[in-house]
Design an enzyme around this catalytic site. Sequence first.
Site, mmCIF file in Angstrom:
data_model
loop_
_atom_site.group_PDB
_atom_site.id
_atom_site.type_symbol
_atom_site.label_atom_id
_atom_site.label_comp_id
_atom_site.label_asym_id
_atom_site.label_seq_id
_atom_site.Cartn_x
_atom_site.Cartn_y
_atom_site.Cartn_z
ATOM 1 N N HIS A 88 9.107 -4.990 2.747
ATOM 2 C CA HIS A 88 7.897 -4.170 2.604
ATOM 3 C C HIS A 88 8.146 -3.010 1.635
ATOM 4 C CE1 HIS A 88 4.192 -2.241 4.495
ATOM 5 N NE2 HIS A 88 4.738 -1.230 3.856
ATOM 6 N N GLU A 89 9.287 -2.335 1.799
ATOM 7 C CA GLU A 89 9.563 -1.162 0.953
ATOM 8 C C GLU A 89 9.866 -1.574 -0.486
ATOM 9 O OE1 GLU A 89 8.543 1.375 2.294
ATOM 10 O OE2 GLU A 89 8.662 0.684 4.356
ATOM 11 N N HIS B 139 6.719 -2.119 -2.249
ATOM 12 C CA HIS B 139 6.099 -0.862 -2.700
ATOM 13 C C HIS B 139 6.602 -0.473 -4.092
ATOM 14 C CE1 HIS B 139 3.510 0.769 0.395
ATOM 15 N NE2 HIS B 139 4.415 0.652 1.349
ATOM 16 N N GLN C 195 5.030 6.186 -2.334
ATOM 17 C CA GLN C 195 4.118 6.638 -1.275
ATOM 18 C C GLN C 195 4.026 8.162 -1.184
ATOM 19 O OE1 GLN C 195 5.939 3.819 1.798
ATOM 20 N NE2 GLN C 195 3.789 3.881 2.444
ATOM 21 N N GLY D 98 9.672 3.024 7.600
ATOM 22 C CA GLY D 98 10.164 3.001 6.230
ATOM 23 C C GLY D 98 9.209 3.771 5.345
ATOM 24 N N CYS E 25 1.441 -0.074 7.478
ATOM 25 C CA CYS E 25 1.900 0.689 6.314
ATOM 26 C C CYS E 25 1.375 2.108 6.445
ATOM 27 C CB CYS E 25 1.362 0.044 5.039
ATOM 28 S SG CYS E 25 1.839 0.920 3.539
ATOM 29 N N LEU E 26 2.212 3.084 6.183
ATOM 30 C CA LEU E 26 1.783 4.484 6.265
ATOM 31 C C LEU E 26 0.695 4.802 5.241
ATOM 32 C CD1 LEU E 26 5.231 6.227 6.813
ATOM 33 C CD2 LEU E 26 3.409 5.968 8.502
#
Length: 181
Positions: A130-131, A134, A51, A46, A88-89
């Site tokens: 999670h997204e 963000h 991000q 995701g 997480c990226l």
Amino acid sequence: MAVQPIRLFGDPVLRTRAEPVVDFDKELRQLVRDLEETMLEAPGTGLAAPQIGVPLRVFTYHVEGVLGHLVNPVLDLSTEEQDGLEGCLSIPGLEFDCIRAAHVVAAGRDMHGEPVAIEGDDLLARCLQHETDHLDGVLFVDRLDRTARKAALKAIREAEWAGAPAPAIKVSPHPTFGRAL
Ligand code: NI
């Protein structure tokens, strides 16, 4: 415009509450394409617009072969929970156990402004939470219990990418095994 640099932990854009999308225009469609390309290249499960430095309420996901996106999401969470590793990226190379709702219904719009709802369990439910976090400036390490969060923040401080200028790197320096969000 295509693959964009992924912002890392410490970048203020990751702590900024993203704005709702008002115009469902060509730029939004380009943003969705950029998110998809950047997420798939990472590779990740995701990716949320902040991000890649865009403070708008948009994210993409790629779970079990299904590629999708959601604009202006509103979540309905189950009381039943799941526990599992999360990454997480924007926090590359690190994974921690994170408790999430087991089941999620995410309502919002697609890039054309049409209402959509996505229903998910397991990894998809985790990803949707999670997204959406963000978009509120929340990172998954904020969701850990006190002890785990302390350990996570120590690991982040000691990570080789920590403190690098933003946008620091184009591609995650650590393998993400395609699981990072
Ligand atoms: Ni993330």
